[in-house]
Write an enzyme that holds these catalytic residues in place. Structure first.
Site, mmCIF file in Angstrom:
data_model
loop_
_atom_site.group_PDB
_atom_site.id
_atom_site.type_symbol
_atom_site.label_atom_id
_atom_site.label_comp_id
_atom_site.label_asym_id
_atom_site.label_seq_id
_atom_site.Cartn_x
_atom_site.Cartn_y
_atom_site.Cartn_z
ATOM 1 N N ASP A 177 -14.165 84.929 -86.880
ATOM 2 C CA ASP A 177 -15.416 84.855 -86.594
ATOM 3 C C ASP A 177 -16.302 86.007 -86.982
ATOM 4 O O ASP A 177 -16.029 87.287 -86.394
ATOM 5 C CB ASP A 177 -15.383 84.921 -84.877
ATOM 6 N N SER B 47 -10.883 90.579 -78.192
ATOM 7 C CA SER B 47 -9.642 90.966 -77.989
ATOM 8 C C SER B 47 -8.796 91.732 -78.706
ATOM 9 O O SER B 47 -7.956 92.614 -78.431
ATOM 10 C CB SER B 47 -9.098 89.583 -77.834
ATOM 11 N N ASP C 127 -8.009 84.124 -83.064
ATOM 12 C CA ASP C 127 -9.193 84.639 -84.088
ATOM 13 C C ASP C 127 -9.324 85.951 -83.885
ATOM 14 O O ASP C 127 -9.031 86.666 -82.690
ATOM 15 C CB ASP C 127 -10.225 83.617 -83.975
ATOM 16 N N LYS D 68 -6.342 86.464 -68.928
ATOM 17 C CA LYS D 68 -6.792 85.638 -69.801
ATOM 18 C C LYS D 68 -5.868 84.308 -69.985
ATOM 19 O O LYS D 68 -6.304 83.123 -70.392
ATOM 20 C CB LYS D 68 -7.261 86.270 -71.183
ATOM 21 N N ASP E 167 -12.319 88.647 -83.999
ATOM 22 C CA ASP E 167 -13.927 88.676 -83.815
ATOM 23 C C ASP E 167 -14.425 89.920 -84.930
ATOM 24 O O ASP E 167 -13.925 91.196 -84.666
ATOM 25 C CB ASP E 167 -14.256 88.954 -82.398
ATOM 26 N N TYR F 167 -11.467 79.162 -69.316
ATOM 27 C CA TYR F 167 -11.681 80.138 -70.395
ATOM 28 C C TYR F 167 -12.601 79.456 -71.325
ATOM 29 O O TYR F 167 -12.153 78.724 -72.410
ATOM 30 C CB TYR F 167 -10.559 80.561 -71.036
#
Length: 719
Positions: free
Chosen positions: A172, A106, A117, A233, A119, A242
């Site tokens: 992450d 995202s 978070d 989302k 990524d 989700y």
């Protein structure tokens, strides 16, 4: 540092001309119509709703994210130089040693919101490996930093990841070691050369960034795509669908689905795209794949999604194919049960959008939360405990990543007759002395199957197999434990309800599952909840089984009583901790008699006076048999594909929009034309091996709310 190509974290796509020819060759749009005045008004209302819902981060938080990424980039560069020096490379090699940080998901797509978070992907040289250098050495470096909290390695995940918070921002972090000695600072990750001589886990790690960039190149209008994706989302999270890890869809899945709708309606604005999204996917004929571009083959000969050559690919239920080489199915986690739930929610969204277009409803109605604990009569409760919060963080992450296997095993061992609805929300009982976390699954008999007395489905062996595999966690410590128990709706623990109370019935404006399909709504044949089927029957006079001696029942999916069994009133088994036994279940008499719970219309029988021995509880269509347990038979699930058909037709405008002639020809070009492809054949092509026995340490300070007689329950029902 390579963290993003634009201030808001999303890559700026190249001019659309270079991609337009490729897109046109792939498929033609369904409609090129632009917005009307009413569409523009609805779009303004939708954008205002998204802003008011807090889906956009402030400038201060955006700056904090950029600072965290800068610090993380410094850390991995220092880490690689340290390893290079320790391994005896020359001073020049140490000076040139480098690692770079990329973002994906995202954040790279530009649709991240506050608190989510980031990524990230770290790309390092060939001599820095994942197993030892990343998950041990870098892990230890991060663990010693004050800014890092909640550090959680997940090395055995499909895409190995290290999760942590850096200055309060969730990260992450993936790692990919590419086959070069010095990683350039301006590495072009879209170049296929980065895929040379790497393992499959590295390919999957690299694909996150490559897919995000490709999606932005393939949509006709990036800003419309971003607004629509942000909206969908948010909807998916509110409706409980989700979560890639539990068998629903994750961020990249929703991005590809939205991008496909943007291709099919290139001139539509977000308010139109949201409506078309539900219109398309409530009628999609899975397992026909969703693709943004033709599947590419390459001289690298990496595995791609190809039902002609890969037997496993034929059994994928909901193929959503990534657009970057190697093209993969990003939704391999979807099971029969989770596909059923998502199709119900697509139909629900389609109904609400129809009402919005007719000015009969507002956008807020689309985002009403799904009332999971009013939806089923029976649940599986998975309690996860550990001695402290740090151990629980590790243990919970491992268990959550394996919960999907429990759903698959139940589907397998009951031949698909017992449907599971895993709920992707975590709950915690803070009153317990041990660190605690809990997940829940709704249970119901398969829709449309008549009951036949005597046939039972025992999931005791299924639960035992699941627990044995879970306990093989490589970082397991004493005190880490998992309990799986059956819980009836009126015995759900208080901590799952807001403010610790239970509602006695659902508000009339919030209904279950289809909520509820009107006669003028396009029907969805993918399967629906038992409550939805019941409502439809009651609405249709021809289907009602009218009994003149009984008053007409109200249309409701809520129980008329939701009394909570107080743990304090139950027996205690471990260290004096309250524990519910079979005697605490309201309406149960253990003197060999039969009682009737008139409020819940369930019959409770007991063959003797021993708790957990010969007790049969009929709850609606399901029967929970808590007798002596037998080994389960592990049958392979062989089911036919769900086909979503439009039985009653649609109005003239929708019929024009939903002309799927060119769409189906494009979407199935890589499947129907393949000689070995069997359309509609789906199943679970996974070998679920039993883990070896393992002695578990018991936590003496905690006992789950459910009875120990219930921990490994045998679930039976009439079919």
């Amino acid at each position: 540092m390579v963290v993003s190509d634009s201030p808001n974290g999303g890559s700026t796509p190249p001019p659309p001309q270079q991609e337009q020819a490729n897109k046109d060759r792939f498929t033609k749009p369904i409609s090129i119509a632009g917005p009307t005045e009413a569409d523009l008004n609805r779009n303004t209302e939708l954008e205002k709703f998204l802003v008011d819902s807090g889906l956009y981060e402030c400038n201060e938080e955006a700056a904090s994210r950029e600072e965290v990424l800068r610090r993380l980039d410094q850390i991995v560069k220092s880490w690689v130089k340290q390893l290079t020096r320790q391994r005896g490379y020359t001073d020049q090699m140490v000076e040139d040693a480098n690692a770079v940080i990329f973002t994906f998901g995202s954040y790279r797509l530009g649709v991240h919101g506050p608190g989510v978070d980031i990524d990230t992907l770290c790309i390092g040289p060939s001599y820095v490996n994942r197993e030892q250098d990343f998950f041990i050495i870098l892990h230890n470096i991060l663990a010693e930093m004050e800014e890092v909290t909640e550090l959680q390695p997940v090395p055995d995940a499909h895409v190995p990841v290290m999760k942590f918070k850096f200055q309060g921002i969730s990260i992450d972090l993936l790692y990919a070691s590419i086959s070069i000695l010095v990683v350039p600072e301006d590495l072009d990750i879209s170049d296929g050369s980065v895929l040379y001589d790497v393992d499959e886990q590295t390919v999957r790690s690299l694909n996150g960034c490559r897919v995000a960039d490709q999606i932005l190149k393939l949509v006709p209008n990036v800003e419309h795509f971003r607004t629509t994706l942000r909206c969908l989302k948010f909807w998916a999270k509110r409706r409980g669908v989700y979560s890639n890890v539990t068998g629903f869809l994750g961020g990249v899945n929703w991005a590809i689905l939205v991008a496909r709708v943007c291709q099919l309606y290139p001139n539509a604005i977000p308010s139109m795209l949201v409506s078309r999204f539900f219109r398309v996917y409530s009628q999609w004929r899975w397992p026909n794949p969703v693709m943004l571009c033709p599947i590419e083959e390459n001289e690298l000969h990496l595995p791609i999604w190809d039902p002609r050559r890969n037997h496993r690919d034929r059994y994928h239920l909901m193929p959503i194919i990534t657009p970057a080489y190697p093209c993969m199915n990003s939704s391999y986690n979807v099971s029969t049960s989770t596909l059923r739930v998502m199709m119900e929610q697509f139909c629900y969204g389609n109904k609400i959008c129809d009402e919005i277009e007719l000015n009969k409803s507002q956008w807020s109605a689309l985002f009403q939360p799904y009332v999971f604990f009013e939806a089923y009569k029976n649940y599986l409760q998975v309690d996860i405990i550990a001695l402290d919060a740090d151990d629980l963080l590790l243990w919970r992450g491992w268990v959550e990543s394996r919960l999907r296997q429990l759903t698959l095993k139940i589907e397998r061992d009951t031949s698909g007759m017992l449907q599971c609805h895993p709920y992707p929300h975590e709950y915690a009982d803070t009153s317990k002395p041990c660190a605690h976390s809990a997940f829940f699954m709704g249970l119901q008999r398969k829709e449309g199957v008549r009951g036949q007395e005597g046939q039972q489905f025992d999931i005791r062996g299924t639960v035992d197999e699941f627990r044995r595999e879970i306990i093989m966690y490589v970082y397991w410590k004493p005190g880490m434990e998992i309990y799986v128990s059956h819980v009836r709706r009126k015995q759900l623990p208080a901590f799952v309800f807001p403010d610790g109370y239970k509602r006695t019935r659902m508000p009339r404006h919030i209904n279950h599952a289809a909520e509820k399909m009107g006669d003028d709504t396009t029907k969805c044949n993918s399967g629906s909840s038992s409550s939805e089927r019941s409502v439809k029957r009651k609405k249709n006079p021809e289907m009602m089984d009218v009994k003149p001696d009984k008053p007409e029942k109200r249309i409701s999916v809520s129980p008329q009583r939701l009394e909570c069994v107080s743990p304090e009133s139950c027996t205690s088994k471990l260290g004096g901790t309250p524990q519910m036994s079979i005697e605490c279940i309201e309406g149960v008499r253990l003197d060999g008699s039969t009682t009737n719970d008139t409020d819940n219309n369930c019959e409770i029988k007991s063959s003797d006076g021993l708790s957990g021995s010969g007790t049969i509880i009929d709850v609606g269509d399901m029967q929970i048999n808590e007798t002596s347990f037998v080994d389960s038979t592990h049958d392979r699930l062989k089911s036919r594909a769900l086909e979503v058909q439009n039985e009653n037709g649609v109005n003239e405008d929708k019929a024009r929009d939903m002309t799927f002639v060119c769409l189906e020809r494009a979407e199935t070009i890589s499947t129907k034309s393949l000689p070995n492809w069997e359309e509609g054949a789906v199943g679970i092509d996974q070998q679920l091996d039993k883990a070896c026995n393992f002695t578990r340490a018991e936590c003496s300070d905690y006992a789950p709310i459910a009875s120990t007689q219930n921990l490994n329950c045998e679930v039976s029902f009439f079919i």
